[in-house]
Write an enzyme that holds these catalytic residues in place. Structure first.
Site, short mmCIF file in Angstrom:
data_model
loop_
_atom_site.label_atom_id
_atom_site.label_comp_id
_atom_site.label_asym_id
_atom_site.label_seq_id
_atom_site.Cartn_x
_atom_site.Cartn_y
_atom_site.Cartn_z
N GLU A 1 -2.31 1.66 -7.43
CA GLU A 1 -2.78 2.72 -6.53
C GLU A 1 -1.67 3.69 -6.13
O GLU A 1 -1.30 3.78 -4.96
CB GLU A 1 -3.44 2.11 -5.29
CG GLU A 1 -4.66 1.27 -5.60
CD GLU A 1 -5.36 0.81 -4.34
OE1 GLU A 1 -6.01 1.65 -3.69
OE2 GLU A 1 -5.26 -0.39 -4.00
N GLU B 1 0.29 1.99 -3.17
CA GLU B 1 -0.38 1.36 -2.04
C GLU B 1 -0.42 -0.16 -2.16
O GLU B 1 -0.56 -0.87 -1.16
CB GLU B 1 -1.79 1.92 -1.86
CG GLU B 1 -2.41 1.57 -0.52
CD GLU B 1 -3.74 2.25 -0.28
OE1 GLU B 1 -4.45 1.84 0.65
OE2 GLU B 1 -4.10 3.18 -1.04
N HIS C 1 -3.87 12.42 -7.62
CA HIS C 1 -3.86 12.41 -6.15
C HIS C 1 -2.82 13.35 -5.53
O HIS C 1 -3.13 14.12 -4.63
CB HIS C 1 -3.65 10.99 -5.66
CG HIS C 1 -3.63 10.86 -4.17
ND1 HIS C 1 -4.78 10.72 -3.43
CD2 HIS C 1 -2.62 10.86 -3.27
CE1 HIS C 1 -4.47 10.64 -2.14
NE2 HIS C 1 -3.17 10.72 -2.03
N HIS D 1 0.02 6.96 -4.87
CA HIS D 1 -0.40 8.07 -4.01
C HIS D 1 0.67 9.17 -4.00
O HIS D 1 0.74 9.97 -4.91
CB HIS D 1 -0.73 7.57 -2.61
CG HIS D 1 -1.97 6.76 -2.54
ND1 HIS D 1 -3.22 7.28 -2.79
CD2 HIS D 1 -2.18 5.44 -2.25
CE1 HIS D 1 -4.14 6.34 -2.67
NE2 HIS D 1 -3.53 5.21 -2.34
#
Length: 295
Positions: A266, A283, A226, A268
């Protein structure tokens, strides 16, 4: 050995997303679900500053004026917050433009992407905006960084290309060798090239100022990388959103990956922190500190 520690946020549902190190020696980050900006000195408790609760702040960076600048992709604003917490917000000219990436340029302004408008924007520290249309539609421009060649480089997620914009607004595009790679994060590397991640192809990409592209497959092609940043010591570090890992790559393509402690966290944004470690925004509701081996 790489040591990873997680630091939970007071509100686990706030959604840490973008992260950077500010000029005040603190970590600054966006809380995408809560519509907030967070600030944390390593070892201390975080402070939060409220924006539009539904504004979806995304990427944050240090501006040329010593303040932090950020995008609000749903509120369609560019925001500025001083290190003592004073907030100013500027609407983007393109209605429903969806600003996402933002980075300081060599011209003393901030440059940003407009995902929904197929445009690159420029905003001065005083809040005056200009926009430059891309030569393609449906490109979904995403992250942006200042290159070593005096231009701004950005990912075109749905056009499967890397773009470059001169300070006069002239735009050049470079198609990626891998089809449907969907590039997102981008940063300038220690070798003078620009490095980026291909979220759909599971690869790290490198593009030189003359447009030569090299791609490096990840061990897990389904990892969905990401964001990417330089560690200031010759390596690039990236997050694997689906792989639940952070990874590093040398400028000659050697890749190492490290599992995060909490499943499905998650990851990022990622940045080099004020303490010499890497910090990633998870996240799920935490910041992760990645101690770099040898430091």
């Amino acid at each position: 050995m790489t040591c990873i520690q997680e630091y939970p946020m007071p509100d686990p549902g706030a959604g840490p997303y973008g992260i950077t190190t500010g000029p005040d020696g603190a970590l600054w980050f966006t809380l995408v679900h809560a519509g907030q900006i967070g600030r944390m000195v390593p070892g201390e408790e975080p402070t939060t500053y409220q924006l539009d609760p539904a504004g979806q702040p995304t990427i944050i960076t240090t501006g040329p004026d010593g303040a932090l600048w950020f995008t609000e992709s749903r509120a369609h604003h560019i925001g500025r917050i001083t290190t003592d917490g004073m907030i100013t917000r500027f609407p983007v000219p393109s209605r429903e433009g969806g600003p996402y990436g933002i980075a300081a340029g060599p011209d003393g302004a901030l440059w940003f992407t407009l995902m929904n408008a197929d445009r690159i924007g420029r905003i001065t520290p005083g809040g005056e905006s200009t926009e430059f249309p891309l030569p393609v539609t449906g490109a979904y421009p995403s992250a942006i960084t200042a290159g070593t060649d005096g231009g701004m480089w950005f990912t075109m997620n749905q056009a499967n290309a890397i773009g470059r914009v001169d300070m006069d607004g002239t735009i050049t595009t470079f198609p990626l060798p891998t089809e449907a790679a969907a590039p997102v994060g981008i940063t300038t590397g220690p070798d003078g090239a620009v490095w980026f991640v291909e979220i759909a192809a599971g690869q790290i990409g490198r593009i030189t100022p003359d447009g030569t592209i090299t791609e490096f497959p990840l061990p897990d092609r389904a990892a969905r990388p990401h964001a990417i940043t330089s560690d200031g010591d010759g390596r690039l570090w990236f997050t694997e959103w689906a792989g639940n890992r952070v990874g590093s790559i040398t400028t000659d393509g050697i890749i190492d990956v490290y599992d995060l402690p909490t499943p499905r966290s998650e990851p990022h944004g990622i940045t080099l922190g004020p303490d010499g470690a890497l910090w990633a925004a998870l996240e799920i509701g935490a910041l992760a500190r990645i101690a770099i081996p040898g430091r």
